[in-house]
Design a protein around this motif. Structure first.
Motif, PDB file in Angstrom:
ATOM      1  N   TRP A   1       0.839  -1.202   0.000  1.00 24.31           N
ATOM      2  CA  TRP A   1       0.000   0.000   0.000  1.00 24.31           C
ATOM      3  C   TRP A   1       0.873   1.251   0.000  1.00 24.31           C
ATOM      4  N   PHE A   2       1.888   1.273   0.867  1.00 24.97           N
ATOM      5  CA  PHE A   2       2.763   2.440   0.954  1.00 24.97           C
ATOM      6  C   PHE A   2       3.566   2.618  -0.341  1.00 24.97           C
ATOM      7  N   LEU A   3       4.052   1.517  -0.898  1.00 24.15           N
ATOM      8  CA  LEU A   3       4.818   1.600  -2.143  1.00 24.15           C
ATOM      9  C   LEU A   3       3.973   2.178  -3.268  1.00 24.15           C
ATOM     10  N   TYR A   4       2.713   1.785  -3.334  1.00 26.68           N
ATOM     11  CA  TYR A   4       1.816   2.329  -4.353  1.00 26.68           C
ATOM     12  C   TYR A   4       1.644   3.832  -4.169  1.00 26.68           C
ATOM     13  N   GLN A   5       1.445   4.267  -2.916  1.00 26.61           N
ATOM     14  CA  GLN A   5       1.287   5.704  -2.669  1.00 26.61           C
ATOM     15  C   GLN A   5       2.543   6.463  -3.076  1.00 26.61           C
ATOM     16  N   LEU A   6       3.705   5.904  -2.760  1.00 29.43           N
ATOM     17  CA  LEU A   6       4.973   6.555  -3.071  1.00 29.43           C
ATOM     18  C   LEU A   6       5.186   6.672  -4.571  1.00 29.43           C
ATOM     19  N   ILE A   7       4.879   5.598  -5.294  1.00 29.53           N
ATOM     20  CA  ILE A   7       5.044   5.626  -6.748  1.00 29.53           C
ATOM     21  C   ILE A   7       4.085   6.620  -7.374  1.00 29.53           C
ATOM     22  N   GLU A   8       2.825   6.586  -6.963  1.00 25.85           N
ATOM     23  CA  GLU A   8       1.840   7.511  -7.511  1.00 25.85           C
ATOM     24  C   GLU A   8       2.193   8.957  -7.193  1.00 25.85           C
TER      25      GLU A   8
ATOM     26  N   PHE B   1       0.856  12.440  -1.597  1.00 29.36           N
ATOM     27  CA  PHE B   1       1.901  12.847  -0.672  1.00 29.36           C
ATOM     28  C   PHE B   1       1.378  12.950   0.756  1.00 29.36           C
ATOM     29  N   ALA B   2       0.088  13.223   0.932  1.00 28.57           N
ATOM     30  CA  ALA B   2      -0.501  13.204   2.267  1.00 28.57           C
ATOM     31  C   ALA B   2      -0.433  11.794   2.839  1.00 28.57           C
ATOM     32  N   HIS B   3      -0.683  10.796   2.020  1.00 32.69           N
ATOM     33  CA  HIS B   3      -0.616   9.416   2.463  1.00 32.69           C
ATOM     34  C   HIS B   3       0.813   9.029   2.820  1.00 32.69           C
ATOM     35  N   VAL B   4       1.757   9.441   1.994  1.00 35.01           N
ATOM     36  CA  VAL B   4       3.167   9.138   2.255  1.00 35.01           C
ATOM     37  C   VAL B   4       3.617   9.791   3.558  1.00 35.01           C
ATOM     38  N   GLY B   5       3.314  11.083   3.701  1.00 36.94           N
ATOM     39  CA  GLY B   5       3.713  11.791   4.905  1.00 36.94           C
ATOM     40  C   GLY B   5       3.066  11.238   6.153  1.00 36.94           C
ATOM     41  N   GLY B   6       1.771  10.899   6.063  1.00 39.63           N
ATOM     42  CA  GLY B   6       1.078  10.344   7.211  1.00 39.63           C
ATOM     43  C   GLY B   6       1.633   9.002   7.626  1.00 39.63           C
ATOM     44  N   PHE B   7       1.906   8.125   6.663  1.00 43.46           N
ATOM     45  CA  PHE B   7       2.413   6.787   6.958  1.00 43.46           C
ATOM     46  C   PHE B   7       3.785   6.869   7.628  1.00 43.46           C
ATOM     47  N   ILE B   8       4.678   7.682   7.072  1.00 40.17           N
ATOM     48  CA  ILE B   8       6.010   7.821   7.651  1.00 40.17           C
ATOM     49  C   ILE B   8       5.927   8.391   9.062  1.00 40.17           C
ATOM     50  N   PHE B   9       5.082   9.398   9.244  1.00 35.40           N
ATOM     51  CA  PHE B   9       4.895   9.966  10.576  1.00 35.40           C
ATOM     52  C   PHE B   9       4.433   8.894  11.553  1.00 35.40           C
ATOM     53  N   GLY B  10       3.434   8.104  11.153  1.00 34.04           N
ATOM     54  CA  GLY B  10       2.906   7.072  12.037  1.00 34.04           C
ATOM     55  C   GLY B  10       3.952   6.049  12.425  1.00 34.04           C
ATOM     56  N   ALA B  11       4.767   5.633  11.453  1.00 34.02           N
ATOM     57  CA  ALA B  11       5.803   4.641  11.734  1.00 34.02           C
ATOM     58  C   ALA B  11       6.893   5.216  12.636  1.00 34.02           C
ATOM     59  N   VAL B  12       7.324   6.444  12.356  1.00 35.33           N
ATOM     60  CA  VAL B  12       8.398   7.053  13.138  1.00 35.33           C
ATOM     61  C   VAL B  12       7.955   7.301  14.577  1.00 35.33           C
ATOM     62  N   VAL B  13       6.775   7.874  14.749  1.00 36.17           N
ATOM     63  CA  VAL B  13       6.286   8.165  16.094  1.00 36.17           C
ATOM     64  C   VAL B  13       6.074   6.875  16.875  1.00 36.17           C
ATOM     65  N   THR B  14       5.555   5.853  16.231  1.00 34.98           N
ATOM     66  CA  THR B  14       5.349   4.571  16.903  1.00 34.98           C
ATOM     67  C   THR B  14       6.670   3.976  17.351  1.00 34.98           C
ATOM     68  N   ARG B  15       7.662   4.069  16.506  1.00 34.06           N
ATOM     69  CA  ARG B  15       8.992   3.560  16.882  1.00 34.06           C
ATOM     70  C   ARG B  15       9.539   4.322  18.084  1.00 34.06           C
ATOM     71  N   LEU B  16       9.384   5.644  18.082  1.00 37.16           N
ATOM     72  CA  LEU B  16       9.906   6.458  19.175  1.00 37.16           C
ATOM     73  C   LEU B  16       9.157   6.204  20.483  1.00 37.16           C
TER      74      LEU B  16
END
Length: 236
Positions: A176-183, A201-216
């Motif tokens: 899903w994320f790869l598709y958003q990034l390519i598009e 780009f909203a999807h890409v930014g949101g996904f990365i934010f969610g993963a980074v914050v969850t990791r932290l």
């Protein structure tokens, strides 16, 4: 690919996730449907209001919130709410209700600002006046969190038109994320890119934010892949 379930029951009733779904449907049914065009115009977010290139119906500091509860069609809201219902309950379970609510809105803000930055930097003046709306940016943050918290859960998936398969969450969400990034990279950096009105780009930014914050917050990236909710201990 359409997710149908993840097979991971929540340990507690997801009160915030259910409330968000109810709120989105209430806005759609009671506010938007009676006069869709007017509602979209007045409650959407306009990137050009951030750099004062235009004046929107509402200040951008308010419209980024109202836009998160707006949708453009039945397909739009049903698709978004399906993803939120399946994946949001477990992220709320892991974070706790209040932290999940703060995370959801923060993810929506970051997603909106990511799309806005790309539109203003690389789009045209006309692109900046295209209304941004939808819960998908915030939901993308939820998906990024789920990607780390429950990578081994099995997502029951409907692959059009007739195939039903069970896919590990890390593969489903990774694709899903790869598709958003390519598009996003092949689009025109605007909400009108690809003719579909999708703010990739909203999807890409949101996904990365969610993963980074969850990791932290949880160190979830160090957890072993599992399909059980008990993989995450909120006390960690």
């Amino acid at each position: 690919m359409l997710p149908l379930s993840d097979g991971v029951p929540a340990r507690r009733f997801p009160v915030v996730n259910v409330a968000l779904i109810v709120a989105n449907f209430a806005v759609w049914l009671l506010y938007e449907l009676p006069n869709l065009n007017s509602a979209v115009y007045h409650a959407s977010f306009y990137p050009c209001t951030v750099d004062n290139a235009c004046r929107g119906p509402e200040p951008w500091g308010l419209s980024w919130i109202t836009a998160m509860f707006m949708h453009g069609s039945w397909d739009h809201i049903l698709g978004n709410m399906l993803f939120l219902a399946i994946f949001g309950k477990n992220v709320e379970d892991a974070f706790g209700s209040l932290r999940y609510l703060a995370f959801y809105f923060a993810g929506g803000f970051v997603a909106m600002m990511t799309q806005t930055a790309m539109t203003l930097l690389f789009g045209t003046a006309a692109d900046g006046q295209v209304p941004n709306l939808g819960a998908s940016g915030a939901i993308a943050a939820v998906l990024g969190a789920y990607f780390l918290l429950y990578p081994g859960s099995r997502v029951r998936t409907w692959i059009f038109p007739i195939f039903f398969v069970s896919i590990p969450a890390w593969i489903f969400l990774g694709l899903w994320f790869l598709y958003q990034l390519i598009e996003a990279n092949f689009g025109l950096f605007s909400t009108s890119a690809n003719g579909g009105g999708v703010a990739f780009f909203a999807h890409v930014g949101g996904f990365i934010f969610g993963a980074v914050v969850t990791r932290l917050l949880t160190g979830a990236g160090r957890l072993q892949a599992t399909s059980a909710p008990s993989a995450y201990d909120p006390s960690q």
